[in-house]
Design a protein around this motif. Structure first.
Motif, PDB file in Angstrom:
ATOM      1  N   ARG A 108      12.262   2.927 -33.918  1.00 13.63           N
ATOM      2  CA  ARG A 108      12.138   3.603 -32.656  1.00 13.63           C
ATOM      3  C   ARG A 108      13.581   4.009 -32.119  1.00 13.63           C
ATOM      4  O   ARG A 108      14.343   3.110 -31.876  1.00 13.63           O
ATOM      5  CB  ARG A 108      11.424   2.736 -31.922  1.00 13.63           C
ATOM      6  CG  ARG A 108      11.121   3.026 -30.449  1.00 13.63           C
ATOM      7  CD  ARG A 108      10.523   1.993 -29.653  1.00 13.63           C
ATOM      8  NE  ARG A 108       9.692   2.512 -28.458  1.00 13.63           N
ATOM      9  CZ  ARG A 108      10.440   2.970 -27.275  1.00 13.63           C
ATOM     10  NH1 ARG A 108      11.912   2.513 -27.234  1.00 13.63           N
ATOM     11  NH2 ARG A 108       9.773   3.387 -26.108  1.00 13.63           N
ATOM     12  N   SER A 109      13.678   5.225 -32.041  1.00 11.73           N
ATOM     13  CA  SER A 109      15.179   5.625 -31.522  1.00 11.73           C
ATOM     14  C   SER A 109      14.940   6.309 -30.117  1.00 11.73           C
ATOM     15  O   SER A 109      14.283   7.215 -30.204  1.00 11.73           O
ATOM     16  CB  SER A 109      15.839   6.522 -32.250  1.00 11.73           C
ATOM     17  OG  SER A 109      16.002   5.813 -33.746  1.00 11.73           O
ATOM     18  N   GLU A 110      15.666   5.848 -29.258  1.00 14.46           N
ATOM     19  CA  GLU A 110      15.753   6.437 -27.754  1.00 14.46           C
ATOM     20  C   GLU A 110      16.348   7.893 -28.119  1.00 14.46           C
ATOM     21  O   GLU A 110      17.521   7.747 -28.661  1.00 14.46           O
ATOM     22  CB  GLU A 110      16.495   5.665 -26.928  1.00 14.46           C
ATOM     23  CG  GLU A 110      15.812   4.187 -26.624  1.00 14.46           C
ATOM     24  CD  GLU A 110      14.695   4.229 -25.381  1.00 14.46           C
ATOM     25  OE1 GLU A 110      14.741   5.154 -24.838  1.00 14.46           O
ATOM     26  OE2 GLU A 110      14.016   3.123 -25.467  1.00 14.46           O
ATOM     27  N   LEU A 111      15.792   8.868 -27.225  1.00  8.82           N
ATOM     28  CA  LEU A 111      16.787  10.232 -27.445  1.00  8.82           C
ATOM     29  C   LEU A 111      17.061  10.687 -26.231  1.00  8.82           C
ATOM     30  O   LEU A 111      16.218  10.560 -25.236  1.00  8.82           O
ATOM     31  CB  LEU A 111      15.801  11.086 -28.276  1.00  8.82           C
ATOM     32  CG  LEU A 111      15.395  10.931 -29.660  1.00  8.82           C
ATOM     33  CD1 LEU A 111      14.509  12.304 -29.842  1.00  8.82           C
ATOM     34  CD2 LEU A 111      16.812  11.118 -30.418  1.00  8.82           C
ATOM     35  N   ARG A 112      18.253  11.275 -26.000  1.00  8.25           N
ATOM     36  CA  ARG A 112      18.673  12.118 -25.101  1.00  8.25           C
ATOM     37  C   ARG A 112      18.985  13.347 -25.367  1.00  8.25           C
ATOM     38  O   ARG A 112      20.112  13.554 -26.240  1.00  8.25           O
ATOM     39  CB  ARG A 112      19.876  11.478 -24.246  1.00  8.25           C
ATOM     40  CG  ARG A 112      19.476  10.204 -23.640  1.00  8.25           C
ATOM     41  CD  ARG A 112      18.743  10.201 -21.994  1.00  8.25           C
ATOM     42  NE  ARG A 112      18.512   9.070 -21.770  1.00  8.25           N
ATOM     43  CZ  ARG A 112      17.354   8.293 -22.089  1.00  8.25           C
ATOM     44  NH1 ARG A 112      16.702   8.457 -22.947  1.00  8.25           N
ATOM     45  NH2 ARG A 112      17.128   7.065 -21.478  1.00  8.25           N
ATOM     46  N   SER A 113      18.572  14.448 -24.975  1.00 10.35           N
ATOM     47  CA  SER A 113      19.046  15.882 -25.497  1.00 10.35           C
ATOM     48  C   SER A 113      18.977  16.807 -24.500  1.00 10.35           C
ATOM     49  O   SER A 113      18.754  16.386 -23.318  1.00 10.35           O
ATOM     50  CB  SER A 113      18.061  16.173 -26.822  1.00 10.35           C
ATOM     51  OG  SER A 113      18.336  17.355 -27.460  1.00 10.35           O
ATOM     52  N   MET A 114      18.933  18.081 -24.672  1.00 10.18           N
ATOM     53  CA  MET A 114      19.105  19.012 -23.816  1.00 10.18           C
ATOM     54  C   MET A 114      18.559  20.288 -24.354  1.00 10.18           C
ATOM     55  O   MET A 114      19.023  20.614 -25.582  1.00 10.18           O
ATOM     56  CB  MET A 114      20.648  19.301 -23.507  1.00 10.18           C
ATOM     57  CG  MET A 114      20.888  20.063 -22.067  1.00 10.18           C
ATOM     58  SD  MET A 114      22.631  20.228 -22.073  1.00 10.18           S
ATOM     59  CE  MET A 114      23.109  21.581 -23.220  1.00 10.18           C
TER      60      MET A 114
END
Ligand SMILES: [Zn+2]
Length: 231
Positions: A108-114
């Motif tokens: 499980r990988s936390e993601l921050r994108s745009m």
């Protein structure tokens, strides 16, 4: 500003070599660390112009004084870092002995994108599943790779494909799945202003696509992970 700035020169170089430079593309082979500093200076000047056009007083408003430079640094070093940084080093360890691991692995990988349309934040989580192949990478590397793909201007559908492709490259696994669920700032902060804009995307390859049991095991694992760490 000189006649031709560095950004222009690099764009011309990429065009002449047929290199695509969309918001979601990695262009690290065309930008070294020193050039990045020059580009941050050029972007600072450009953001100053944008603020001026927005009729924001950069000179007397203390909160807007350093904003152009903060924006330039944030784009290059944080929210779009995955365009300018080379792929994270994911040293692979052999998994080919008698007692090799043959099971499924779900990270499980936390993601921050745009989003590349509005430059609004995309916040979510990716579940990456593989059936271990001949090599294994460290568990934290899955998240590093996912983040490297995410820290660009993206579309969630493309991001899902990008992560699957890079995990396949790093692990050699042909059987894999990537499931992303994320909320989109562009739906919540503007336009329809929906406060629950949860979007789900799935990419399945090999056994994850063709074998019902493998697919079920992947989604059962995701459910277990969500019970353990709900969001
Ligand atoms: Zn958007």
């Amino acid at each position: 500003m000189s006649e031709k700035n560095l950004a222009q020169a690099i764009r011309e170089q990429m065009k002449s070599q047929g290199k695509r430079f969309w918001a979601g593309d990695n262009i690290s082979e065309f930008v070294d660390e020193e050039q990045k500093e020059v580009l941050i200076n050029e972007a600072t000047q450009a953001f100053e112009q944008v603020l001026d056009t927005l009729l924001i007083d950069r000179e007397t408003d203390p909160n807007s004084h350093g904003t152009a430079r903060r924006l330039a640094k944030m784009y290059f070093n944080e929210i779009m870092a995955g365009r300018y940084d080379p792929a994270p080093d994911a040293t692979a360890f052999p998994n080919d002995s008698q007692d090799r691991y043959e099971g499924m692995l779900v990270v499980r990988s936390e993601l921050r994108s745009m989003c590349s349309h509005h430059h609004q934040p995309v916040t979510g989580v990716a579940y990456i599943g593989i059936i271990a192949a001949e090599k294994l990478i460290g568990l934290s590397k899955y998240t590093r790779i996912a983040q490297w793909c995410a820290r660009r201007g993206t579309l969630q559908e493309e991001l899902c494909n990008d992560i699957a492709r890079e995990i396949e490259k790093a692990t050699g696994a042909k059987d894999l799945g990537v499931y992303i669920q994320a909320v989109h700032g562009c739906c919540e902060n503007r336009g329809i202003m929906a406060h629950s804009s949860l979007t789900q995307t799935t990419v399945l390859k090999g056994a994850f696509k063709e074998d019902g049991n493998t697919k079920k095991e992947f989604f059962d694992n995701i459910k277990l992970q969500q019970e353990f760490a709900p969001r």
